[in-house]
Design a protein around this motif. Structure first.
Motif, short mmCIF file in Angstrom:
data_model
loop_
_atom_site.label_atom_id
_atom_site.label_comp_id
_atom_site.label_asym_id
_atom_site.label_seq_id
_atom_site.Cartn_x
_atom_site.Cartn_y
_atom_site.Cartn_z
N CYS A 182 1.23 -0.76 -3.25
CA CYS A 182 1.62 -1.54 -2.10
C CYS A 182 1.13 -1.00 -0.65
N HIS A 183 0.69 0.19 -0.69
CA HIS A 183 -0.02 0.77 0.47
C HIS A 183 -1.17 0.75 0.59
N GLU A 184 -1.97 -0.31 0.47
CA GLU A 184 -3.39 -0.58 0.16
C GLU A 184 -4.28 0.41 1.01
N PRO A 185 -5.48 1.10 0.80
CA PRO A 185 -6.05 1.97 1.54
C PRO A 185 -6.97 1.12 2.55
N ASN A 186 -7.07 1.74 3.75
CA ASN A 186 -8.05 1.17 4.64
C ASN A 186 -8.78 2.14 5.17
N ARG A 187 -9.92 1.53 5.89
CA ARG A 187 -10.99 2.38 6.30
C ARG A 187 -11.43 3.76 5.38
N GLY A 188 -11.83 3.12 4.17
CA GLY A 188 -12.16 4.07 3.02
C GLY A 188 -11.06 5.08 2.76
N GLY A 189 -9.84 4.78 3.07
CA GLY A 189 -8.86 5.68 2.53
C GLY A 189 -8.22 6.60 3.38
N ALA A 190 -8.73 6.42 4.82
CA ALA A 190 -8.35 7.29 5.77
C ALA A 190 -6.82 6.85 6.28
N THR A 191 -6.67 5.63 6.14
CA THR A 191 -5.22 5.33 6.50
C THR A 191 -4.85 4.24 5.29
N LEU A 192 -3.36 4.13 5.29
CA LEU A 192 -2.86 3.23 4.20
C LEU A 192 -1.97 2.11 5.07
N ALA A 193 -1.92 0.91 4.36
CA ALA A 193 -1.46 -0.15 5.09
C ALA A 193 0.16 -0.17 4.76
N ILE A 194 1.00 -0.83 5.65
CA ILE A 194 2.33 -1.00 5.33
C ILE A 194 2.27 -2.32 4.92
N PRO A 195 2.80 -2.79 3.68
CA PRO A 195 2.68 -3.93 2.99
C PRO A 195 3.26 -5.17 3.65
N GLN A 196 2.79 -6.21 3.58
CA GLN A 196 3.19 -7.48 4.18
C GLN A 196 3.56 -8.46 3.17
N PRO A 197 4.15 -9.55 3.57
CA PRO A 197 4.79 -10.39 2.66
C PRO A 197 3.62 -10.95 1.62
N SER A 198 2.22 -11.15 2.10
CA SER A 198 1.35 -11.77 1.03
C SER A 198 1.04 -10.68 0.03
N LYS A 199 0.97 -9.58 0.40
CA LYS A 199 1.06 -8.44 -0.79
C LYS A 199 2.26 -8.26 -1.67
N CYS A 200 3.36 -8.51 -1.13
CA CYS A 200 4.72 -8.49 -1.92
C CYS A 200 4.59 -9.54 -2.84
N MET A 201 4.31 -10.81 -2.66
CA MET A 201 4.21 -12.08 -3.31
C MET A 201 3.50 -12.04 -4.43
N LEU A 202 2.41 -11.23 -4.26
CA LEU A 202 1.55 -11.00 -5.85
C LEU A 202 2.38 -10.88 -6.94
N CYS A 203 3.41 -10.10 -6.79
CA CYS A 203 4.46 -9.75 -7.60
C CYS A 203 5.46 -10.79 -7.74
N HIS A 204 6.19 -10.90 -6.53
CA HIS A 204 7.48 -11.50 -6.60
C HIS A 204 7.35 -13.02 -6.43
N ALA A 205 6.11 -13.71 -6.55
CA ALA A 205 5.84 -14.97 -6.80
C ALA A 205 6.57 -15.52 -8.13
N ALA A 206 7.06 -14.36 -9.00
CA ALA A 206 7.63 -14.62 -10.45
C ALA A 206 8.73 -13.76 -10.59
N ILE A 207 8.87 -12.84 -9.85
CA ILE A 207 9.97 -11.94 -10.05
C ILE A 207 11.06 -11.86 -9.22
N ALA A 208 12.35 -12.01 -9.32
CA ALA A 208 13.41 -11.86 -8.58
C ALA A 208 13.56 -12.91 -7.55
N THR A 209 12.81 -14.24 -8.03
CA THR A 209 12.57 -15.32 -6.71
C THR A 209 13.91 -15.80 -6.13
N ASP A 210 15.03 -15.56 -6.71
CA ASP A 210 16.49 -16.11 -6.36
C ASP A 210 17.19 -15.10 -5.41
#
Length: 249
Positions: free
Chosen positions: A78-106
């Motif tokens: 969920c926390h994708e590495p940025n800048r070669g791993g120096a920082t970790l991203a806070i997940p946003q909807p597009s990242k969450c929907m990689l799983c939740h397009a089919a999980i707990a959609t209701d």
């Protein structure tokens, strides 16, 4: 006031001269006995605990216990590495929907995420931990040395909501470094100040004008030994000017 600023600038110039002389002489010999701990020992290190803090309300009720403890997701899922791993991203909807397009959609929160992803909207997560801009920090450096996520963020896999459980202020970081004989000098976390010769803050134009320093003046001029007293004084003023309105630490 001008005399006071001039005196401070002159003192800073002398300090620069001493620092340059120290650099020319080389670093002092290292103590062979003070070896950084092994990755296994680093993994056991931990920042001091913080008690009494409560988890802030979040726009989405994200459950780390469910995702990490039960579903066995890794932090980087969920926390994708940025800048070669120096920082970790806070997940946003597009990242969450990689799983939740089919999980707990209701579920309402997932519907909220789906709508946000469709409209390219960001979730305004409330930060729990924040490294100040004047601190040089790399997640990759720490994890490569053996540090764990729990050492700095607490037992996240057991939490339904995240609160500040670890002291990641200066005292807490130094305490953790001392546990494993990791470097804890000023340059360890504030290298940008001395190595790049620049302040971590942007100088206010009004402050610079009062010090009679051009706002666009460069701080990377000729080598120290080749510069005149006037240019050294100007450089010193440029160095201290940003700190006149630095945010509280």
């Amino acid at each position: 006031m001008k005399k006071l600023l001039l005196a401070v600038a002159l003192m800073f110039t002398f300090a620069l001269g001493a620092h340059a002389q120290d650099d020319a002489m080389g670093a002092p010999p290292q103590n062979d006995a003070a070896q950084v701990a092994s990755p296994a020992d680093v993994a056991k290190a931990s920042a001091p605990n913080v008690t009494g803090s409560t988890a802030p309300g979040q726009p989405i009720n994200f459950n780390h216990q469910l995702h990490v403890g039960t579903a066995k997701l890794g932090c980087n899922d969920c926390h994708e590495p940025n800048r070669g791993g120096a920082t970790l991203a806070i997940p946003q909807p597009s990242k969450c929907m990689l799983c939740h397009a089919a999980i707990a959609t209701d579920k309402p929160d997932i519907k909220h995420l789906a709508d946000a992803a469709k409209n390219n909207e960001l979730i305004q997560w409330v930060r729990v931990y924040r490294v100040p801009s004047f601190v040089t920090f790399s997640h990759k450096t720490h994890t490569s040395a053996g540090a764990t996520c729990e050492g700095c963020h607490g037992p996240v896999a057991q939490r339904t909501a995240i609160a500040e459980e670890k002291n990641l202020h200066m005292a807490g970081c130094i305490a953790c470094h001392q546990q494993v004989n990791a470097p804890a000098t000023c340059d360890t976390c504030h290298a940008i100040m001395s190595k790049n010769g620049q302040s971590p803050f942007d100088a206010d134009k009004t402050v610079l004008a009062r010090l009679h320093v051009p706002a666009g003046a460069s701080r990377t001029e000729a080598p120290f030994a080749q510069r005149s007293t006037t240019s050294l004084l100007a450089a010193s003023v440029m160095s201290i000017a940003p700190y006149l309105h630095a945010p509280s630490l």
